[in-house]
Design a protein around this motif. Structure first.
Motif, PDB file in Angstrom:
ATOM      1  N   LEU A 243       0.845  -1.118  -0.238  1.00  0.00           N
ATOM      2  CA  LEU A 243      -0.058   0.148  -0.073  1.00  0.00           C
ATOM      3  C   LEU A 243       0.618   0.871  -0.102  1.00  0.00           C
ATOM      4  O   LEU A 243      -0.174   2.315   0.382  1.00  0.00           O
ATOM      5  CB  LEU A 243      -1.066  -0.545   0.939  1.00  0.00           C
ATOM      6  CG  LEU A 243      -1.944  -1.288   1.462  1.00  0.00           C
ATOM      7  CD1 LEU A 243      -2.923  -1.497   2.419  1.00  0.00           C
ATOM      8  CD2 LEU A 243      -2.727  -0.769  -0.253  1.00  0.00           C
ATOM      9  N   GLY A 244       2.129   1.010  -0.279  1.00  0.00           N
ATOM     10  CA  GLY A 244       3.250   2.364  -0.864  1.00  0.00           C
ATOM     11  C   GLY A 244       3.951   2.514   0.970  1.00  0.00           C
ATOM     12  O   GLY A 244       4.398   3.363   0.926  1.00  0.00           O
ATOM     13  N   LEU A 245       3.589   2.236   1.591  1.00  0.00           N
ATOM     14  CA  LEU A 245       4.134   2.628   3.316  1.00  0.00           C
ATOM     15  C   LEU A 245       5.185   1.462   3.777  1.00  0.00           C
ATOM     16  O   LEU A 245       5.527   1.340   4.993  1.00  0.00           O
ATOM     17  CB  LEU A 245       2.698   2.167   4.505  1.00  0.00           C
ATOM     18  CG  LEU A 245       1.542   2.844   4.090  1.00  0.00           C
ATOM     19  CD1 LEU A 245       0.527   2.105   5.165  1.00  0.00           C
ATOM     20  CD2 LEU A 245       1.283   5.207   4.546  1.00  0.00           C
ATOM     21  N   ASP A 246       5.814   1.325   2.760  1.00  0.00           N
ATOM     22  CA  ASP A 246       7.503   0.513   3.497  1.00  0.00           C
ATOM     23  C   ASP A 246       8.632   2.008   4.126  1.00  0.00           C
ATOM     24  O   ASP A 246       9.808   1.387   4.998  1.00  0.00           O
ATOM     25  CB  ASP A 246       8.105   0.760   1.450  1.00  0.00           C
ATOM     26  CG  ASP A 246       7.842   2.229   1.196  1.00  0.00           C
ATOM     27  OD1 ASP A 246       6.930   2.665   0.081  1.00  0.00           O
ATOM     28  OD2 ASP A 246       9.049   2.562   0.676  1.00  0.00           O
TER      29      ASP A 246
ATOM     30  N   GLY B 264      -2.853  12.449   7.253  1.00  0.00           N
ATOM     31  CA  GLY B 264      -4.299  11.181   7.472  1.00  0.00           C
ATOM     32  C   GLY B 264      -4.702  10.484   6.621  1.00  0.00           C
ATOM     33  O   GLY B 264      -5.172   9.004   6.957  1.00  0.00           O
ATOM     34  N   GLY B 265      -4.089  10.781   5.143  1.00  0.00           N
ATOM     35  CA  GLY B 265      -3.849   9.162   4.228  1.00  0.00           C
ATOM     36  C   GLY B 265      -3.470   8.532   4.947  1.00  0.00           C
ATOM     37  O   GLY B 265      -3.692   7.110   4.686  1.00  0.00           O
ATOM     38  N   GLU B 266      -1.706   8.491   5.824  1.00  0.00           N
ATOM     39  CA  GLU B 266      -0.972   7.158   5.907  1.00  0.00           C
ATOM     40  C   GLU B 266      -1.434   6.665   6.803  1.00  0.00           C
ATOM     41  O   GLU B 266      -1.828   5.135   6.956  1.00  0.00           O
ATOM     42  CB  GLU B 266       0.321   7.908   6.973  1.00  0.00           C
ATOM     43  CG  GLU B 266       1.601   8.681   5.479  1.00  0.00           C
ATOM     44  CD  GLU B 266       2.386   8.797   5.848  1.00  0.00           C
ATOM     45  OE1 GLU B 266       3.686   9.348   5.450  1.00  0.00           O
ATOM     46  OE2 GLU B 266       2.187   9.799   6.965  1.00  0.00           O
ATOM     47  N   THR B 267      -2.287   6.826   7.718  1.00  0.00           N
ATOM     48  CA  THR B 267      -3.198   6.845   8.535  1.00  0.00           C
ATOM     49  C   THR B 267      -4.687   5.862   8.351  1.00  0.00           C
ATOM     50  O   THR B 267      -4.827   4.110   9.105  1.00  0.00           O
ATOM     51  CB  THR B 267      -4.308   7.633  10.389  1.00  0.00           C
ATOM     52  OG1 THR B 267      -3.365   8.364  10.594  1.00  0.00           O
ATOM     53  CG2 THR B 267      -4.962   6.984  11.023  1.00  0.00           C
ATOM     54  N   ILE B 268      -5.081   6.347   6.674  1.00  0.00           N
ATOM     55  CA  ILE B 268      -6.401   5.475   6.336  1.00  0.00           C
ATOM     56  C   ILE B 268      -5.509   3.855   5.749  1.00  0.00           C
ATOM     57  O   ILE B 268      -5.363   3.575   5.906  1.00  0.00           O
ATOM     58  CB  ILE B 268      -6.987   6.296   5.031  1.00  0.00           C
ATOM     59  CG1 ILE B 268      -8.145   7.521   6.258  1.00  0.00           C
ATOM     60  CG2 ILE B 268      -8.310   5.740   4.296  1.00  0.00           C
ATOM     61  CD1 ILE B 268      -8.085   8.415   4.930  1.00  0.00           C
ATOM     62  N   MET B 269      -4.394   4.250   5.328  1.00  0.00           N
ATOM     63  CA  MET B 269      -3.397   3.505   4.385  1.00  0.00           C
ATOM     64  C   MET B 269      -3.431   2.664   5.319  1.00  0.00           C
ATOM     65  O   MET B 269      -3.016   0.853   5.011  1.00  0.00           O
ATOM     66  CB  MET B 269      -2.343   3.714   3.949  1.00  0.00           C
ATOM     67  CG  MET B 269      -3.342   4.236   1.936  1.00  0.00           C
ATOM     68  SD  MET B 269      -3.975   3.785   0.918  1.00  0.00           S
ATOM     69  CE  MET B 269      -3.570   2.981  -0.229  1.00  0.00           C
TER      70      MET B 269
ATOM     71  N   GLY C  27      -1.235   8.728  -5.750  1.00  0.00           N
ATOM     72  CA  GLY C  27      -0.579   7.732  -5.878  1.00  0.00           C
ATOM     73  C   GLY C  27      -0.998   6.622  -4.834  1.00  0.00           C
ATOM     74  O   GLY C  27      -1.288   5.278  -4.857  1.00  0.00           O
ATOM     75  N   ALA C  28      -1.601   6.907  -3.941  1.00  0.00           N
ATOM     76  CA  ALA C  28      -2.049   6.280  -2.802  1.00  0.00           C
ATOM     77  C   ALA C  28      -3.147   5.558  -3.140  1.00  0.00           C
ATOM     78  O   ALA C  28      -4.373   4.269  -2.699  1.00  0.00           O
ATOM     79  CB  ALA C  28      -2.603   6.818  -1.540  1.00  0.00           C
ATOM     80  N   ARG C  29      -4.089   6.532  -3.602  1.00  0.00           N
ATOM     81  CA  ARG C  29      -5.464   6.055  -4.407  1.00  0.00           C
ATOM     82  C   ARG C  29      -5.395   4.747  -5.199  1.00  0.00           C
ATOM     83  O   ARG C  29      -5.995   4.447  -5.088  1.00  0.00           O
ATOM     84  CB  ARG C  29      -6.397   7.290  -5.336  1.00  0.00           C
ATOM     85  CG  ARG C  29      -6.730   8.624  -4.402  1.00  0.00           C
ATOM     86  CD  ARG C  29      -7.786   9.177  -4.787  1.00  0.00           C
ATOM     87  NE  ARG C  29      -7.537  10.352  -4.053  1.00  0.00           N
ATOM     88  CZ  ARG C  29      -8.999  11.214  -3.768  1.00  0.00           C
ATOM     89  NH1 ARG C  29      -9.551  11.442  -5.232  1.00  0.00           N
ATOM     90  NH2 ARG C  29      -9.240  12.080  -2.979  1.00  0.00           N
ATOM     91  N   ARG C  30      -4.201   4.713  -6.356  1.00  0.00           N
ATOM     92  CA  ARG C  30      -4.354   3.659  -7.282  1.00  0.00           C
ATOM     93  C   ARG C  30      -4.564   2.588  -6.692  1.00  0.00           C
ATOM     94  O   ARG C  30      -4.500   1.958  -6.856  1.00  0.00           O
ATOM     95  CB  ARG C  30      -2.935   4.945  -8.212  1.00  0.00           C
ATOM     96  CG  ARG C  30      -3.271   5.498  -9.158  1.00  0.00           C
ATOM     97  CD  ARG C  30      -1.741   5.986 -10.258  1.00  0.00           C
ATOM     98  NE  ARG C  30      -0.816   5.306  -9.872  1.00  0.00           N
ATOM     99  CZ  ARG C  30      -0.077   6.617  -9.761  1.00  0.00           C
ATOM    100  NH1 ARG C  30      -0.916   7.910  -9.665  1.00  0.00           N
ATOM    101  NH2 ARG C  30       0.930   6.175  -8.654  1.00  0.00           N
ATOM    102  N   ARG C  31      -3.221   3.177  -5.464  1.00  0.00           N
ATOM    103  CA  ARG C  31      -2.374   1.568  -4.140  1.00  0.00           C
ATOM    104  C   ARG C  31      -3.882   1.302  -4.136  1.00  0.00           C
ATOM    105  O   ARG C  31      -4.261   0.002  -4.391  1.00  0.00           O
ATOM    106  CB  ARG C  31      -1.874   1.818  -4.291  1.00  0.00           C
ATOM    107  CG  ARG C  31      -0.128   1.919  -3.956  1.00  0.00           C
ATOM    108  CD  ARG C  31       0.971   2.199  -3.484  1.00  0.00           C
ATOM    109  NE  ARG C  31       0.826   3.229  -2.932  1.00  0.00           N
ATOM    110  CZ  ARG C  31       1.392   4.517  -3.540  1.00  0.00           C
ATOM    111  NH1 ARG C  31       2.181   4.215  -4.283  1.00  0.00           N
ATOM    112  NH2 ARG C  31       1.482   5.863  -2.170  1.00  0.00           N
ATOM    113  N   LEU C  32      -5.399   2.260  -3.845  1.00  0.00           N
ATOM    114  CA  LEU C  32      -6.360   1.621  -2.862  1.00  0.00           C
ATOM    115  C   LEU C  32      -6.556   0.997  -4.209  1.00  0.00           C
ATOM    116  O   LEU C  32      -7.592  -0.234  -3.815  1.00  0.00           O
ATOM    117  CB  LEU C  32      -6.452   2.077  -2.337  1.00  0.00           C
ATOM    118  CG  LEU C  32      -8.142   2.038  -1.589  1.00  0.00           C
ATOM    119  CD1 LEU C  32      -7.771   2.654   0.183  1.00  0.00           C
ATOM    120  CD2 LEU C  32      -9.406   2.476  -2.235  1.00  0.00           C
ATOM    121  N   TYR C  33      -7.207   1.480  -5.343  1.00  0.00           N
ATOM    122  CA  TYR C  33      -7.319   0.906  -6.331  1.00  0.00           C
ATOM    123  C   TYR C  33      -7.243  -1.004  -6.700  1.00  0.00           C
ATOM    124  O   TYR C  33      -8.545  -1.427  -6.662  1.00  0.00           O
ATOM    125  CB  TYR C  33      -7.531   1.826  -7.789  1.00  0.00           C
ATOM    126  CG  TYR C  33      -8.375   3.093  -8.156  1.00  0.00           C
ATOM    127  CD1 TYR C  33      -9.032   3.667  -6.909  1.00  0.00           C
ATOM    128  CD2 TYR C  33      -7.471   4.091  -8.243  1.00  0.00           C
ATOM    129  CE1 TYR C  33      -9.507   4.830  -5.861  1.00  0.00           C
ATOM    130  CE2 TYR C  33      -8.394   5.777  -7.773  1.00  0.00           C
ATOM    131  CZ  TYR C  33      -9.450   5.741  -7.177  1.00  0.00           C
ATOM    132  OH  TYR C  33      -8.938   7.140  -7.244  1.00  0.00           O
TER     133      TYR C  33
END
Length: 547
Positions: free
Chosen positions: A128-131, A144-149, A175-181
């Motif tokens: 999910l891009g949180l490496d 906020g976005g990192e918390t959601i991911m 970028g995070a949206r694309r990974r969530l999709y």
């Protein structure tokens, strides 16, 4: 068709008596379902009931399998760690104890078969891009976005049969949206997602619309749903036109019948007065004419009433959703006037981790708005500038907006935070607005709230019981009612939680605003409607730069 989630005659009301759902029936099949509806229709409440976060007042819900639930507002707790949010801290502690030589039985019981929990957690975060996010990092340092991911990674780690997502793309960068999709597209179980994100809803197998207290299923994704609704509305409008024509025809026939009856009665009276017929015959004809006239009137009135009923039924099939009417303060900042001067450090979001992969996200403006050209030593805003603030999650956009509020400006400033925590949950909507606009009368406040669709007893509803979209409307109403009116507006992800009609209204209002504006958003289509004059980018390493 077998259904994985069955909602049977569910009713729910808040403690103050506000009814949200009343005898709702719904069934969700396997696959990906997009749950849509206007703000306040009860979507989030329905998800919470399915997830057993709320108990219905009446009715029941049955779910096939374990449920994973990602709420709209993830509970933070600044001192909690990422491991806590992933719900693996106890297992990790037991693993580390065993690795340290402590072979107590309770440690093995805590681990169970989950010996690779850290590896699996790390793999989900990386996917999910949180490496760059460590398991022991505190939640308070996440954006906020990192918390959601991270919260999404927690649900994926559980591997539930049923996954419920409530506005999961709020606060996410592109970028995070694309990974969530990608994660949603790859999901093999049952998924129900509440969202206004078009790209996400295009991944749905079916759309469930919660409208007027009932759920209706449409096959296909958002585009298919819109085509079906458009076809239905065209047919409904044709039926309305036909029904309107029928009402006019019945009204015309009623008038003609009355005219004919009145003429016949007058002719009968004249015949009697002229003694053209015997009195007994005339009285009989008169009674017969009156009875006939009464029957004729009744018949035509019944036909007219039936035509009106058909028109009412036809009109109810035509959608007429109420929309907010946002009127920004009639303020104006002269061109060239310095509104704000904020000295900047090389890294505005000091203390946040560097991320070498935090480059330009796909979909951000190209051409003049693409690529950094100058790192700013100070943020200077002059006149009615319209500034878009871009940057990946965790780069410090929210931190920058908060710094502006703390630093102060040369004009009145108002700030709309992405977590919408400006209002007092225990107070009603009207009392919250009166608190920031003490000089306004109750009637004036009610009139302002009516433009934000808070009418009648809705203004007395406690803010803590509002949906995400309703809370946004209440917060915006308070923000724009504040005295003195703002000449610098700071908006942090303002399109979160808003339905599509409300986003359009907000964009129109901001386009007409004549004060200075700084908007942090990942919603590029929304930004492009605002007439942005400057594009700024907040970067984790370098700070703020012109784009």
């Amino acid at each position: 068709m077998s259904f994985s989630i069955v909602v049977d005659h569910v009713s729910f009301a808040w403690p103050d008596g506000t009814t949200v759902l009343d005898g709702l029936d719904a069934a969700f099949p396997a696959g990906r379902t997009g749950l849509i509806g206007v703000n306040g229709s009860g979507k989030s409440t329905l998800l919470k009931i399915i997830a057993s976060e709320l108990a219905p007042r009446a009715g029941s819900v049955s779910v096939s399998g374990e449920v994973g639930y990602l709420p709209q507002n993830v509970p933070l707790g600044a001192s909690r760690t990422v491991s806590d949010l992933l719900e693996i801290s106890a297992t990790r502690a037991a693993l580390h104890a065993i690795e340290g030589g402590d072979v107590a039985e309770e440690h093995f019981a805590a681990v169970g078969d989950d010996w690779d929990v850290e590896e699996r957690a790390r793999a989900e975060l990386d996917r999910l891009g949180l490496d760059h996010v460590g398991l022991d990092r505190t939640v308070g340092t996440l954006s906020g976005g990192e918390t959601i991911m991270v919260a999404l990674a927690a649900q994926l780690l559980k591997r539930p049969e049923v996954l419920l997502l409530d506005e999961p793309t709020n606060n996410l960068d592109l970028g995070a949206r694309r990974r969530l999709y990608a994660a949603v597209a790859a999901w093999q179980g049952v998924l129900v997602v509440v969202s206004h994100d078009r790209a996400l809803l295009e991944l749905a197998d079916q759309i469930a619309e919660l409208r007027d207290g009932s759920v209706r299923m449409y096959g296909g994704n958002l585009g298919d749903y819109e085509e079906q609704v458009a076809t239905e509305q065209e047919a409904a409008e044709r039926i309305v036109r036909t029904a309107e024509g029928d009402v006019r025809r019945q009204q015309r026939e009623l008038v003609e019948a009355r005219t004919r009856i009145d003429r016949n009665l007058r002719n009968g009276r004249k015949a009697f007065e002229n003694k053209k017929v015997p009195k007994i015959v005339a009285n009989g004809l008169k009674r017969k004419a009156q009875v006939s006239a009464g029957k004729q009137r009744t018949l035509h009135l019944e036909k007219l009433e039936e035509a009106r009923d058909r028109l009412t039924e036809a009109e109810q099939a035509v959608r007429d959703d109420a929309e907010i009417r946002i009127e920004l303060p009639g303020t104006e900042v002269p061109a060239g006037r310095t509104v704000l001067t904020l000295p900047l450090e090389p890294r505005t979001a000091a203390g946040e981790p560097e991320d070498e992969g935090a480059g330009k996200a796909a979909g951000e403006p190209e051409g003049e708005a693409a690529g950094k050209v100058a790192v700013l030593e100070a943020l200077v805003v002059r006149g009615p500038e319209r500034i878009a603030l871009l940057g990946p999650n965790g780069s410090g956009k929210t931190t920058l907006l908060k710094r502006i509020v703390g630093h102060g400006a040369n004009v009145p400033v108002r700030y709309l935070p992405q977590r919408l925590d400006l209002l007092d949950d225990a107070l009603s909507v009207v009392d919250n607005v009166r608190a920031v606009a003490p000089s306004a009368s109750v009637n004036e406040v009610r009139a302002r709230l009516a433009r934000f669709l808070f009418r009648g007893d809705r203004v007395n509803q406690a803010v803590g019981t509002l949906s995400g979209g309703e809370r946004f409307r209440a917060t915006l109403a308070a923000l724009l009612s504040a005295d003195p009116p703002p000449q610098l507006l700071l908006l942090d992800e303002p399109t979160n939680n808003l339905d599509m009609a409300s986003v359009r209204q907000l964009a129109q209002a901001l386009s007409a605003y004549r004060g200075a504006l700084i908007v942090a958003s990942h919603d590029l289509p929304f930004l492009e409607t605002l007439g942005i004059t400057r594009w700024l980018r907040q970067d984790r390493e370098d700070g703020l730069a012109e784009s």
